[in-house]
Design a protein around this motif. Structure first.
Motif, short mmCIF file in Angstrom:
data_model
loop_
_atom_site.label_atom_id
_atom_site.label_comp_id
_atom_site.label_asym_id
_atom_site.label_seq_id
_atom_site.Cartn_x
_atom_site.Cartn_y
_atom_site.Cartn_z
N ASN A 44 2.98 20.13 -22.90
CA ASN A 44 2.95 21.29 -23.80
C ASN A 44 3.83 22.43 -23.28
O ASN A 44 3.54 23.59 -23.51
CB ASN A 44 1.52 21.78 -24.00
N ARG A 45 4.92 22.10 -22.61
CA ARG A 45 5.87 23.10 -22.12
C ARG A 45 7.08 23.13 -23.04
O ARG A 45 7.54 22.09 -23.52
CB ARG A 45 6.32 22.74 -20.70
N ALA A 46 7.60 24.34 -23.29
CA ALA A 46 8.73 24.50 -24.21
C ALA A 46 10.02 23.92 -23.63
O ALA A 46 10.79 23.29 -24.33
CB ALA A 46 8.92 25.97 -24.55
N ASN A 47 10.26 24.14 -22.36
CA ASN A 47 11.48 23.63 -21.72
C ASN A 47 11.20 22.25 -21.13
O ASN A 47 10.05 21.90 -20.87
CB ASN A 47 11.91 24.58 -20.60
N PRO A 48 12.24 21.46 -20.91
CA PRO A 48 11.99 20.17 -20.25
C PRO A 48 11.37 20.39 -18.87
O PRO A 48 12.04 20.84 -17.95
CB PRO A 48 13.38 19.56 -20.15
N ALA A 49 10.11 20.14 -18.77
CA ALA A 49 9.39 20.35 -17.51
C ALA A 49 9.63 19.18 -16.57
O ALA A 49 9.71 18.02 -17.01
CB ALA A 49 7.90 20.50 -17.78
N PRO A 50 9.73 19.46 -15.27
CA PRO A 50 9.83 18.35 -14.32
C PRO A 50 8.57 17.50 -14.39
O PRO A 50 7.50 17.98 -14.74
CB PRO A 50 9.96 19.05 -12.97
N TYR A 51 8.74 16.23 -14.08
CA TYR A 51 7.58 15.34 -14.07
C TYR A 51 7.73 14.34 -12.94
O TYR A 51 8.78 14.25 -12.29
CB TYR A 51 7.38 14.66 -15.42
N LEU A 52 6.66 13.61 -12.70
CA LEU A 52 6.60 12.70 -11.57
C LEU A 52 6.41 11.27 -12.02
O LEU A 52 5.58 10.99 -12.89
CB LEU A 52 5.43 13.09 -10.65
N LEU A 53 7.20 10.38 -11.41
CA LEU A 53 6.94 8.95 -11.51
C LEU A 53 6.42 8.53 -10.13
O LEU A 53 7.06 8.81 -9.13
CB LEU A 53 8.21 8.18 -11.86
N ALA A 54 5.25 7.91 -10.11
CA ALA A 54 4.67 7.45 -8.86
C ALA A 54 4.51 5.94 -8.93
O ALA A 54 3.97 5.41 -9.92
CB ALA A 54 3.32 8.12 -8.61
N VAL A 55 4.98 5.25 -7.91
CA VAL A 55 4.90 3.80 -7.85
C VAL A 55 4.16 3.42 -6.58
O VAL A 55 4.58 3.78 -5.48
CB VAL A 55 6.32 3.16 -7.85
N GLU A 56 3.07 2.72 -6.73
CA GLU A 56 2.29 2.26 -5.59
C GLU A 56 2.41 0.74 -5.50
O GLU A 56 2.17 0.04 -6.49
CB GLU A 56 0.83 2.66 -5.73
N GLY A 67 0.80 -1.21 0.00
CA GLY A 67 0.00 0.00 0.00
C GLY A 67 0.84 1.27 0.00
O GLY A 67 0.31 2.37 -0.06
N GLY A 68 2.17 1.10 0.06
CA GLY A 68 3.07 2.25 0.12
C GLY A 68 3.25 2.94 -1.22
O GLY A 68 2.93 2.39 -2.28
N LEU A 69 3.78 4.15 -1.15
CA LEU A 69 3.91 5.00 -2.32
C LEU A 69 5.34 5.51 -2.45
O LEU A 69 5.90 6.05 -1.50
CB LEU A 69 2.95 6.19 -2.18
N LEU A 70 5.90 5.34 -3.63
CA LEU A 70 7.23 5.85 -3.98
C LEU A 70 7.04 6.94 -5.02
O LEU A 70 6.45 6.70 -6.08
CB LEU A 70 8.10 4.72 -4.54
N LEU A 71 7.50 8.16 -4.72
CA LEU A 71 7.35 9.29 -5.62
C LEU A 71 8.73 9.79 -6.05
O LEU A 71 9.60 10.01 -5.20
CB LEU A 71 6.60 10.43 -4.92
N ILE A 72 8.91 9.98 -7.36
CA ILE A 72 10.19 10.43 -7.91
C ILE A 72 9.93 11.62 -8.81
O ILE A 72 9.40 11.47 -9.92
CB ILE A 72 10.88 9.30 -8.71
#
Length: 188
Positions: A172-184, A130-135
């Motif tokens: 739709n962002r011009a620069n490399p936008a940060p993003y999230l990987l979420a693992v449950e 049930g845990g969550l890993l966020l990157i």
């Protein structure tokens, strides 16, 4: 509800998973924003283990926790997140990685693909059912691009019988936008 920026979405997910009494990890404490949020969520009976290799990060985080009198809820560890298994052996309900470099500090001191991938593998062994890993991946600099290339394929191949994996990204962002990987991790 409007679409949330990456960090706001991270905090929303954490609020939905971290309960009072939980044990959690901030694998990259930085200036302490995530550590502070986790310390609020775990309450008096919970605990946060926070890692960083820079003394400035530990000082900033200690000050932020001290401002709200939450120091007792966190252990600040001056070491790489790749060594988290040397400090934490109990299952944890959430782990956050906010990759890149310490804002306002030397940009050449950034998280690196090899140590981050090792840390993510360790994190998965600590993640409770049930845990969550966020990157949170900031890939607009060379080290971040390397982390993106290492981490995304790794989490994509995780067993769908054991994990649910999400990629949260504005496209739709011009620069490399940060993003999230979420693992449950599924509760078995």
């Amino acid at each position: 509800m409007p679409l949330l920026k990456t960090v706001a979405f991270v905090h929303t997910l954490l609020a939905g998973h971290v309960v009072a009494g939980a044990r959690v990890i901030d694998a990259t404490m930085g200036n302490g924003h995530d550590t502070l949020q986790l310390a609020r969520l775990v309450g008096e009976a919970g605990h946060v283990y926070a890692f960083d290799i820079q003394r400035d990060a530990l000082a900033a985080t200690a000050a932020r926790l001290g401002h709200e009198n939450l120091q007792a809820r966190a252990t600040l560890i001056h070491d790489s997140h790749a060594h988290m298994l040397d400090y934490v052996s109990e299952p944890v309900s959430a782990i956050i990685f906010n990759l890149g470099y310490l804002p306002g500090a030397d940009k050449s001191c950034a998280t690196q693909a090899n140590s981050t991938l090792a840390a993510v593998k360790s994190a998965l062994t600590l993640l409770a059912p049930g845990g969550l890993l966020l990157i949170a991946i900031y890939w607009g600099h060379p080290a971040g691009a390397d982390e993106k290339e290492a981490l995304e394929p790794f989490v994509a191949q995780l067993s769908p019988e054991q994990y649910r994996v999400l990629k949260y990204e504005f496209i739709n962002r011009a620069n490399p936008a940060p993003y999230l990987l979420a693992v449950e991790r599924f509760t078995n």
